[in-house]
Design a protein around this motif. Structure first.
Motif, PDB file in Angstrom:
ATOM      1  N   ALA A  86       0.754  -1.063   0.003  1.00 45.83           N
ATOM      2  CA  ALA A  86      -0.090   0.038   0.101  1.00 45.83           C
ATOM      3  C   ALA A  86       0.832   1.343  -0.040  1.00 45.83           C
ATOM      4  O   ALA A  86       0.552   2.186  -0.563  1.00 45.83           O
ATOM      5  CB  ALA A  86      -1.013  -0.027   1.328  1.00 45.83           C
ATOM      6  N   LEU A  87       2.087   1.392   0.762  1.00 40.03           N
ATOM      7  CA  LEU A  87       2.762   2.293   0.836  1.00 40.03           C
ATOM      8  C   LEU A  87       3.723   2.710  -0.587  1.00 40.03           C
ATOM      9  O   LEU A  87       3.675   3.598  -1.250  1.00 40.03           O
ATOM     10  CB  LEU A  87       3.685   2.286   1.861  1.00 40.03           C
ATOM     11  N   LEU A  88       3.795   1.523  -1.376  1.00 38.37           N
ATOM     12  CA  LEU A  88       4.581   1.704  -2.582  1.00 38.37           C
ATOM     13  C   LEU A  88       3.450   2.078  -3.674  1.00 38.37           C
ATOM     14  O   LEU A  88       3.793   3.200  -4.335  1.00 38.37           O
ATOM     15  CB  LEU A  88       5.053   0.341  -3.065  1.00 38.37           C
ATOM     16  N   ALA A  89       2.624   1.582  -3.476  1.00 40.74           N
ATOM     17  CA  ALA A  89       1.316   2.246  -4.472  1.00 40.74           C
ATOM     18  C   ALA A  89       1.035   3.692  -4.111  1.00 40.74           C
ATOM     19  O   ALA A  89       0.798   4.173  -5.252  1.00 40.74           O
ATOM     20  CB  ALA A  89       0.181   1.438  -4.263  1.00 40.74           C
ATOM     21  N   SER A  90       0.972   4.148  -2.769  1.00 40.54           N
ATOM     22  CA  SER A  90       0.727   5.403  -2.563  1.00 40.54           C
ATOM     23  C   SER A  90       1.905   6.330  -3.076  1.00 40.54           C
ATOM     24  O   SER A  90       1.653   7.590  -3.652  1.00 40.54           O
ATOM     25  CB  SER A  90       0.696   5.668  -1.143  1.00 40.54           C
ATOM     26  N   ILE A  91       3.142   5.866  -2.876  1.00 45.61           N
ATOM     27  CA  ILE A  91       4.214   6.613  -3.328  1.00 45.61           C
ATOM     28  C   ILE A  91       4.079   6.823  -4.801  1.00 45.61           C
ATOM     29  O   ILE A  91       4.227   7.967  -5.596  1.00 45.61           O
ATOM     30  CB  ILE A  91       5.397   5.740  -3.454  1.00 45.61           C
ATOM     31  N   LYS A  92       3.606   5.630  -5.819  1.00 43.79           N
ATOM     32  CA  LYS A  92       3.419   5.713  -7.135  1.00 43.79           C
ATOM     33  C   LYS A  92       2.440   6.809  -7.588  1.00 43.79           C
ATOM     34  O   LYS A  92       2.601   7.551  -8.618  1.00 43.79           O
ATOM     35  CB  LYS A  92       3.264   4.239  -7.755  1.00 43.79           C
ATOM     36  N   LEU A  93       1.291   6.627  -6.744  1.00 40.76           N
ATOM     37  CA  LEU A  93      -0.014   7.421  -7.284  1.00 40.76           C
ATOM     38  C   LEU A  93       0.085   8.962  -6.684  1.00 40.76           C
ATOM     39  O   LEU A  93      -0.176   9.829  -7.742  1.00 40.76           O
ATOM     40  CB  LEU A  93      -1.163   6.794  -6.548  1.00 40.76           C
ATOM     41  N   CYS A  94       0.665   9.364  -5.604  1.00 38.73           N
ATOM     42  CA  CYS A  94       0.689  10.550  -5.238  1.00 38.73           C
ATOM     43  C   CYS A  94       2.004  11.393  -5.682  1.00 38.73           C
ATOM     44  O   CYS A  94       1.875  12.372  -6.084  1.00 38.73           O
ATOM     45  CB  CYS A  94       0.616  10.570  -3.720  1.00 38.73           C
ATOM     46  N   LEU A  95       3.270  10.648  -5.674  1.00 39.02           N
ATOM     47  CA  LEU A  95       4.345  11.210  -6.000  1.00 39.02           C
ATOM     48  C   LEU A  95       4.813  11.168  -7.657  1.00 39.02           C
ATOM     49  O   LEU A  95       5.422  12.076  -8.028  1.00 39.02           O
ATOM     50  CB  LEU A  95       5.631  10.934  -5.294  1.00 39.02           C
ATOM     51  N   LEU A  96       4.712  10.048  -7.991  1.00 38.76           N
ATOM     52  CA  LEU A  96       5.428   9.581  -9.330  1.00 38.76           C
ATOM     53  C   LEU A  96       4.232   9.996 -10.622  1.00 38.76           C
ATOM     54  O   LEU A  96       4.678  10.671 -11.537  1.00 38.76           O
ATOM     55  CB  LEU A  96       5.673   8.133  -9.594  1.00 38.76           C
ATOM     56  N   ASP A  97       2.999   9.522 -10.430  1.00 39.55           N
ATOM     57  CA  ASP A  97       2.077   9.974 -11.389  1.00 39.55           C
ATOM     58  C   ASP A  97       1.734  11.255 -11.335  1.00 39.55           C
ATOM     59  O   ASP A  97       1.189  11.771 -12.345  1.00 39.55           O
ATOM     60  CB  ASP A  97       0.779   8.927 -10.816  1.00 39.55           C
ATOM     61  N   ASN A  98       1.912  12.164 -10.255  1.00 41.01           N
ATOM     62  CA  ASN A  98       1.553  13.593 -10.316  1.00 41.01           C
ATOM     63  C   ASN A  98       2.718  14.159 -10.907  1.00 41.01           C
ATOM     64  O   ASN A  98       2.555  15.668 -11.060  1.00 41.01           O
ATOM     65  CB  ASN A  98       1.314  13.987  -8.915  1.00 41.01           C
ATOM     66  N   ASP A  99       3.649  13.692 -11.104  1.00 40.07           N
ATOM     67  CA  ASP A  99       4.949  14.314 -12.014  1.00 40.07           C
ATOM     68  C   ASP A  99       5.754  15.342 -10.828  1.00 40.07           C
ATOM     69  O   ASP A  99       5.865  16.556 -11.427  1.00 40.07           O
ATOM     70  CB  ASP A  99       4.684  14.740 -13.207  1.00 40.07           C
ATOM     71  N   LEU A 100       5.505  15.045  -9.645  1.00 35.75           N
ATOM     72  CA  LEU A 100       6.212  15.943  -8.624  1.00 35.75           C
ATOM     73  C   LEU A 100       7.590  16.081  -8.561  1.00 35.75           C
ATOM     74  O   LEU A 100       8.245  15.080  -9.016  1.00 35.75           O
ATOM     75  CB  LEU A 100       5.516  15.746  -7.398  1.00 35.75           C
ATOM     76  N   PRO A 101       8.429  16.926  -8.476  1.00 35.72           N
ATOM     77  CA  PRO A 101       9.875  17.259  -8.654  1.00 35.72           C
ATOM     78  C   PRO A 101      10.658  16.685  -7.424  1.00 35.72           C
ATOM     79  O   PRO A 101      11.382  17.169  -6.711  1.00 35.72           O
ATOM     80  CB  PRO A 101      10.107  18.646  -8.874  1.00 35.72           C
ATOM     81  N   PHE A 102      10.128  15.587  -7.143  1.00 30.48           N
ATOM     82  CA  PHE A 102      10.583  14.735  -5.987  1.00 30.48           C
ATOM     83  C   PHE A 102      11.467  13.434  -6.509  1.00 30.48           C
ATOM     84  O   PHE A 102      11.112  12.851  -7.356  1.00 30.48           O
ATOM     85  CB  PHE A 102       9.710  14.443  -4.888  1.00 30.48           C
ATOM     86  N   ARG A 103      12.508  13.273  -5.825  1.00 30.09           N
ATOM     87  CA  ARG A 103      13.266  11.770  -5.900  1.00 30.09           C
ATOM     88  C   ARG A 103      12.971  11.011  -4.662  1.00 30.09           C
ATOM     89  O   ARG A 103      13.146  11.660  -3.736  1.00 30.09           O
ATOM     90  CB  ARG A 103      14.710  12.139  -6.312  1.00 30.09           C
ATOM     91  N   VAL A 104      12.476   9.863  -4.832  1.00 29.10           N
ATOM     92  CA  VAL A 104      12.351   9.040  -3.656  1.00 29.10           C
ATOM     93  C   VAL A 104      13.372   7.927  -3.730  1.00 29.10           C
ATOM     94  O   VAL A 104      13.634   7.411  -4.510  1.00 29.10           O
ATOM     95  CB  VAL A 104      11.053   8.215  -3.825  1.00 29.10           C
ATOM     96  N   PHE A 105      14.045   7.898  -2.489  1.00 22.40           N
ATOM     97  CA  PHE A 105      15.016   6.926  -2.057  1.00 22.40           C
ATOM     98  C   PHE A 105      14.411   6.060  -1.067  1.00 22.40           C
ATOM     99  O   PHE A 105      14.175   6.219  -0.093  1.00 22.40           O
ATOM    100  CB  PHE A 105      16.351   7.684  -1.723  1.00 22.40           C
ATOM    101  N   ILE A 106      14.451   4.443  -1.463  1.00 27.30           N
ATOM    102  CA  ILE A 106      13.945   3.573  -0.468  1.00 27.30           C
ATOM    103  C   ILE A 106      15.073   2.643  -0.231  1.00 27.30           C
ATOM    104  O   ILE A 106      15.720   2.089  -1.287  1.00 27.30           O
ATOM    105  CB  ILE A 106      12.615   2.800  -1.118  1.00 27.30           C
ATOM    106  N   ALA A 107      15.284   2.274   1.038  1.00 29.25           N
ATOM    107  CA  ALA A 107      16.235   1.237   1.454  1.00 29.25           C
ATOM    108  C   ALA A 107      15.513   0.252   2.167  1.00 29.25           C
ATOM    109  O   ALA A 107      14.507   0.682   3.077  1.00 29.25           O
ATOM    110  CB  ALA A 107      17.257   1.952   2.400  1.00 29.25           C
TER     111      ALA A 107
END
Length: 426
Positions: free
Chosen positions: A43-64
Motif C-alpha cells: 500500500a505504501l509503494l502504491a501510494s508513492i507511485k500514485l501521489c508522487l510519481l504519477d503526479n509528476d512532482l519534482p521529488f526523487r524517492v530513495f527507498i532502502a
C-alpha cells in the motif's frame, strides 16, 4: 500522503511562494521492510507511485529495504511490476561489492574506538592489526550488518576493545560460554527466520510441512555434507516429493539472507540451481544450537527425514515406464546411498519395508539412470549399499530369504556397472 505532501506542495507552487525549479528534493524512506505486513508495504509503494510519481512532482524517492516479497514484486522486471519502469533498482547483495567499504569502515571505526580507550594497546598505531581486519572482511561476506555488529561489540566502554575484538576473531560458540559477540546479529536472524516461518505456515498448501526442517535440509544438501555430494535444488525438491519450484517458495521471505541462484555448468547442460548465502554467518547460525536456539534443526534429524522420504519414494515408484526418466528415478539410488551411510543408517523397519515391498524392482526400473549417475572409478557406493543391506537382512534381521531375493538384483546391477566401466575404458 496526498493531504500532507501533494496538495500543500501544489498550492504553494500555485501561489508563487515556491519556485519548482529549485527542486528536485529527495524523500528518504529507510527500512520499508519493517512496515508491518506485506499489505501495508504494498500500500505504501502504491501510494508513492500514485501521489508522487504519477503526479509528476519534482521529488526523487530513495527507498532502502530488505527485499521482501511485496517490494520485489513491485520491482520485478519479468512480471512487469508496477515500479519496474519507474525505479532504478540497486541489488546490494547481488551486484554490489562492499568489501572495500567494509574494510575502510572497520579501520576508521576501530581506530576511533581505540583513540578513546583507556587501554594503551588500543591507542597504539599497530591496533587493529591488518590481518585481523582482513579476517573480519572475509567473514562479513559483503554485508555491513556483520561489520556493524563487530564495531558495536568492540565499543563497550567497560572493557578493552583489544580484548573484545580478539573475542570476535577467536569466537566459536560453546555451551556455557558468556561471550556473545554476535548476539545482536543472531536476534536479527531469529526475527527474520521466525517471520518467514510464520508466513510460510500460513499458506494452506504448506500445512503439515516443517518449514525449518525443509530449509535446513536444503542448507545441508547445498553444502554437500551428505556423502560429499549435493543435489541441485530442483532435483532435491523431487527427492523430497515437493512440487516444482518449492525451493524458491521456501525462501521467498528470506531473500535478505539466502537465495537460490543459477550455477553455470559446462555446455550443453543448462544452468543448475543452488542455494547461496549472502552472509556466511547465517549459515553458521543455522548450524549452531546455541545461536539458533528453538529454530535449530539437528543434522541427524535432516538425515532421518530425507532418508524416510527417499525410502517411501522408492517403494511407491510407479510401474509406468514413462517415469524411468523422472528426476526422482535419476537421483534416488545415489540419495539412498548418501543418506543411509551406504546402508548402515537404515533402520530395521526401513530395511524390512524395502524388502517386503520389493523396492528392488523399483530400483531396477531406475537402472538406466543409476548406470550413468554412478559411473565412478574405484568402489561403487550403490553396490556397497546393496551389499550392506543384504548382510543386515541376513545377519541382523534374520531374513535370509529376503537377502537372497536382493542378491539376484545385486548380481545383475554389478554386471551392468562393470560392463559400463569396460565400455568407458575402451
Amino acid at each position: 500522503m496526498d493531504s500532507l505532501i501533494v496538495t500543500p506542495f501544489k498550492k504553494l507552487c500555485a501561489s508563487g511562494g515556491l519556485d519548482p525549479s529549485t527542486f528536485p528534493h529527495v524523500i528518504l524512506i529507510d527500512g520499508l521492510d519493517e512496515c508491518s505486513g506485506e499489505e501495508n508495504q504494498a500500500a505504501l509503494l502504491a501510494s508513492i507511485k500514485l501521489c508522487l510519481l504519477d503526479n509528476d512532482l519534482p521529488f526523487r524517492v530513495f527507498i532502502a529495504s530488505r527485499p521482501e516479497w511485496a517490494i520485489r514484486s513491485a520491482l520485478n522486471s519479468e512480471s512487469q511490476g508496477y515500479l519496474h519502469q519507474l525505479a532504478y533498482h540497486i541489488q546490494l547483495s547481488d551486484n554490489y561489492d562492499a568489501t572495500d567499504d567494509i574494510r575502510r569502515y572497520l579501520w576508521r571505526r576501530l581506530r576511533d574506538i581505540g583513540s578513546r580507550s583507556h587501554d594503551p594497546r588500543a591507542r597504539s598505531q599497530s591496533w587493529p592489526r591488518k590481518e585481523d581486519i582482513e579476517k573480519l572482511v572475509v567473514a562479513a561476506s559483503g554485508q555491513f550488518v556483520y561489520a556493524a555488529t563487530v564495531v558495536k561489540y568492540a565499543s563497550e566502554r567497560r572493557s578493552s576493545p583489544v580484548d573484545r575484538l580478539q573475542t570476535v576473531i577467536d569466537w566459536a560458540p560453546e555451551e556455557g560460554q558468556l561471550a556473545r559477540p554476535f548476539e545482536a546479529l543472531d536476534i536479527l536472524y531469529a526475527n527474520v527466520l521466525s517471520a518467514a516461518k510464520e508466513l510460510y505456515d500460513a499458506v494452506d498448501t504448506h500445512r503439515g510441512r516443517n518449514f525449518l526442517l525443509l530449509l535446513r535440509a536444503h542448507h545441508i544438501n547445498s553444502e554437500g555434507r551428505i556423502g560429499n555430494w549435493s543435489f541441485w535444488a530442483p532435483n532435491f525438491d523431487a527427492l523430497l516429493n515437493l512440487e516444482r519450484g518449492a525451493h524458491d517458495v521456501l525462501v521467498s521471505d528470506l531473500h535478505c539472507l539466502v537465495v537460490f541462484h543459477p550455477v553455470p555448468v559446462a555446455p550443453p547442460s543448462p544452468p543448475c540451481i543452488d542455494m547461496c548465502f549472502y552472509h556466511q554467518s547465517f549459515s553458521e547460525f543455522l548450524d549452531s544450537e546455541i545461536r539458533a536456539k528453538n529454530l535449530f534443526v539437528p543434522h541427524t534429524q535432516v538425515k532421518q527425514y530425507v532418508l524416510e522420504v527417499i525410502v517411501q519414494g522408492i517403494i511407491s515408484f510407479p510401474l509406468d515406464t514413462s517415469t524411468l526418466g523422472s528426476t526422482f528415478g535419476a537421483n534416488a539410488p545415489r540419495a539412498l546411498s548418501n543418506y543411509s551411510d551406504q546402508g548402515e543408517g537404515l533402520s530395521g523397519p526401513q530395511l524390512l519395508s524395502l524388502a517386503r515391498h520389493n523396492a528392488w524392482s523399483s530400483l531396477d526400473r531406475m537402472n538406466r539412470n543409476f548406470k550413468e549417475t554412478f559411473a565412478l572409478e574405484g568402489t561403487h557406493p550403490f553396490l556397497n549399499t546393496i551389499s550392506v543391506i543384504m548382510r543386515r537382512l541376513k545377519d541382523e534381521l534374520k531374513e535370509p530369504e529376503l537377502a537372497d531375493i536382493l542378491r539376484s538384483y545385486y548380481e545383475k546391477w554389478k554386471e551392468t556397472i562393470e560392463n559400463q566401466r569396460e565400455e568407458k575404458e575402451v
